[in-house]
Design an enzyme around this catalytic site. Sequence first.
Site, short mmCIF file in Angstrom:
data_model
loop_
_atom_site.label_atom_id
_atom_site.label_comp_id
_atom_site.label_asym_id
_atom_site.label_seq_id
_atom_site.Cartn_x
_atom_site.Cartn_y
_atom_site.Cartn_z
N MET A 111 0.84 -1.19 0.00
CA MET A 111 0.00 0.00 0.00
C MET A 111 0.88 1.24 0.00
O MET A 111 1.77 1.37 0.84
CB MET A 111 -0.89 0.03 1.24
CG MET A 111 -1.93 -1.06 1.27
SD MET A 111 -2.75 -1.14 2.90
CE MET A 111 -1.56 -2.17 3.77
N ILE A 120 1.78 -5.32 8.17
CA ILE A 120 3.20 -5.02 8.34
C ILE A 120 3.42 -3.52 8.23
O ILE A 120 3.05 -2.90 7.23
CB ILE A 120 4.05 -5.75 7.28
CG1 ILE A 120 3.85 -7.26 7.38
CG2 ILE A 120 5.53 -5.41 7.44
CD1 ILE A 120 4.42 -8.03 6.23
N GLY A 174 1.37 4.03 4.54
CA GLY A 174 2.26 3.16 3.76
C GLY A 174 2.60 1.88 4.49
O GLY A 174 3.06 1.92 5.63
N SER A 175 2.39 0.74 3.87
CA SER A 175 2.56 -0.51 4.58
C SER A 175 2.32 -1.69 3.64
O SER A 175 2.26 -1.53 2.42
CB SER A 175 1.57 -0.56 5.75
OG SER A 175 0.32 -0.04 5.35
N ARG A 176 2.14 -2.89 4.24
CA ARG A 176 1.96 -4.10 3.44
C ARG A 176 1.07 -5.08 4.18
O ARG A 176 1.03 -5.10 5.40
CB ARG A 176 3.33 -4.74 3.19
CG ARG A 176 3.33 -5.75 2.05
CD ARG A 176 4.74 -6.23 1.79
NE ARG A 176 4.98 -7.54 2.35
CZ ARG A 176 6.18 -8.10 2.46
NH1 ARG A 176 7.24 -7.44 2.07
NH2 ARG A 176 6.32 -9.30 2.96
#
Length: 217
Positions: free
Chosen positions: A96, A154, A184-186
Amino acid sequence: MKLHKESKGTITVATILFIIIGALAIYFLKMWSLLIILPLLVVYSLVFWFFRVPNRDILDHKENVIAPVDGKVVMIKEVEETEFIKGKAIQVSIFMSPLNVHICRYPVSGEVIYKKYHPGKYLVAWHEKSSTENERTTVAIESLTNHKVVFRQIAGYVARRIVFYCNEGDQAKAGHEFGFIKFGSRMDVFLPLDTEIICKIGDITKGGLDVIAKMKE
């Protein structure tokens, strides 16, 4: 535009800073203050955009695995999942950017049977080791097809706050919200080896809507 409940603190701070900096700019810079205020207004607007909650019609799913977040599929591979499954699984990872909707959704329907928060590092979210070394959460579901599905929020280099609202024993519904990640991440999803993967690397997903895989009953 509807805003997520996690926006309250961030927007309050952003509003105070915008007012203070804008007032100082007007006082000291007079007509040149627009050089400060206009870029600040863009950043301030982006904060609201980040916390938007889009209206989405979520369907009922049994075999389908639904994209848990908006973003881009960056990894599909067989891995060893060592925390809960303790065996091989297919990992599907979705990255993301700060411009994506950051609501996190259940990828499958079933019962929450495990949850855990892990403190950790803040490697960039697309780094392969971020799945095991970054700040993260792990949730496992016993799906309606009697499979154990693990998924992981994450934190990335910018994301410094993860929230998840589910508890063991909760009934999960695919596509419905269980958490949120800021900036912002996953998301990683770990699926049984015999799962039919429908998505491919590079696909752009919409959380709660797009089918990324299908499990066998």
